[in-house]
Design a protein around this motif. Structure first.
Motif, mmCIF file in Angstrom:
data_model
loop_
_atom_site.group_PDB
_atom_site.id
_atom_site.type_symbol
_atom_site.label_atom_id
_atom_site.label_comp_id
_atom_site.label_asym_id
_atom_site.label_seq_id
_atom_site.Cartn_x
_atom_site.Cartn_y
_atom_site.Cartn_z
ATOM 1 N N THR A 11 0.844 -1.188 0.000
ATOM 2 C CA THR A 11 0.000 0.000 0.000
ATOM 3 C C THR A 11 0.881 1.241 0.000
ATOM 4 O O THR A 11 1.808 1.350 0.793
ATOM 5 C CB THR A 11 -0.909 0.020 1.247
ATOM 6 O OG1 THR A 11 -1.694 -1.172 1.258
ATOM 7 C CG2 THR A 11 -1.823 1.231 1.246
ATOM 8 N N VAL A 12 0.575 2.177 -0.924
ATOM 9 C CA VAL A 12 1.254 3.465 -0.986
ATOM 10 C C VAL A 12 0.213 4.519 -0.631
ATOM 11 O O VAL A 12 -0.798 4.641 -1.315
ATOM 12 C CB VAL A 12 1.818 3.735 -2.403
ATOM 13 C CG1 VAL A 12 2.550 5.061 -2.436
ATOM 14 C CG2 VAL A 12 2.711 2.595 -2.862
ATOM 15 N N ASP A 13 0.456 5.260 0.449
ATOM 16 C CA ASP A 13 -0.478 6.301 0.870
ATOM 17 C C ASP A 13 -0.329 7.524 -0.024
ATOM 18 O O ASP A 13 0.623 8.295 0.113
ATOM 19 C CB ASP A 13 -0.219 6.690 2.330
ATOM 20 C CG ASP A 13 -0.526 5.564 3.290
ATOM 21 O OD1 ASP A 13 -1.426 4.766 2.974
ATOM 22 O OD2 ASP A 13 0.132 5.473 4.328
ATOM 23 N N THR A 14 -1.254 7.670 -0.992
ATOM 24 C CA THR A 14 -1.261 8.812 -1.903
ATOM 25 C C THR A 14 -2.697 9.248 -2.116
ATOM 26 O O THR A 14 -3.627 8.602 -1.652
ATOM 27 C CB THR A 14 -0.657 8.456 -3.284
ATOM 28 O OG1 THR A 14 -1.514 7.510 -3.932
ATOM 29 C CG2 THR A 14 0.739 7.904 -3.174
ATOM 30 N N GLY A 15 -2.869 10.312 -2.863
ATOM 31 C CA GLY A 15 -4.198 10.795 -3.177
ATOM 32 C C GLY A 15 -4.830 10.080 -4.359
ATOM 33 O O GLY A 15 -5.970 10.332 -4.716
ATOM 34 N N VAL A 16 -4.118 9.156 -4.974
ATOM 35 C CA VAL A 16 -4.590 8.430 -6.146
ATOM 36 C C VAL A 16 -4.845 6.980 -5.756
ATOM 37 O O VAL A 16 -4.024 6.356 -5.101
ATOM 38 C CB VAL A 16 -3.545 8.497 -7.282
ATOM 39 C CG1 VAL A 16 -4.024 7.736 -8.496
ATOM 40 C CG2 VAL A 16 -3.221 9.931 -7.643
ATOM 41 N N ASP A 17 -5.976 6.452 -6.177
ATOM 42 C CA ASP A 17 -6.320 5.065 -5.865
ATOM 43 C C ASP A 17 -6.106 4.216 -7.106
ATOM 44 O O ASP A 17 -6.855 4.311 -8.070
ATOM 45 C CB ASP A 17 -7.774 4.993 -5.398
ATOM 46 C CG ASP A 17 -8.149 3.612 -4.892
ATOM 47 O OD1 ASP A 17 -7.247 2.830 -4.572
ATOM 48 O OD2 ASP A 17 -9.350 3.330 -4.807
#
Length: 52
Positions: A18-24
């Motif tokens: 999991t990469v915590d970003t604003g893009v899913d």
């Protein structure tokens, strides 16, 4: 000895990274994942996906 670690915005378990970003974005990585360290991108994680 240095202990390997991931960027603070990354987490992983047995089946997911999991990469915590604003893009899913969801990617099928059944063939594996390559993690590449970079000296030029130090303040964030860059994700690139490819079918090849």
């Amino acid at each position: 000895m240095t202990v390997p670690r991931l960027h603070p915005t990354l987490s992983c378990d047995a089946h997911d990274i999991t990469v915590d970003t604003g893009v899913d974005v969801e990617a099928d990585c059944t063939a594996g994942v390559i993690l590449v360290p970079s000296l030029f991108i130090t303040d964030r994680v860059q994700c690139t996906t490819s079918d090849h």
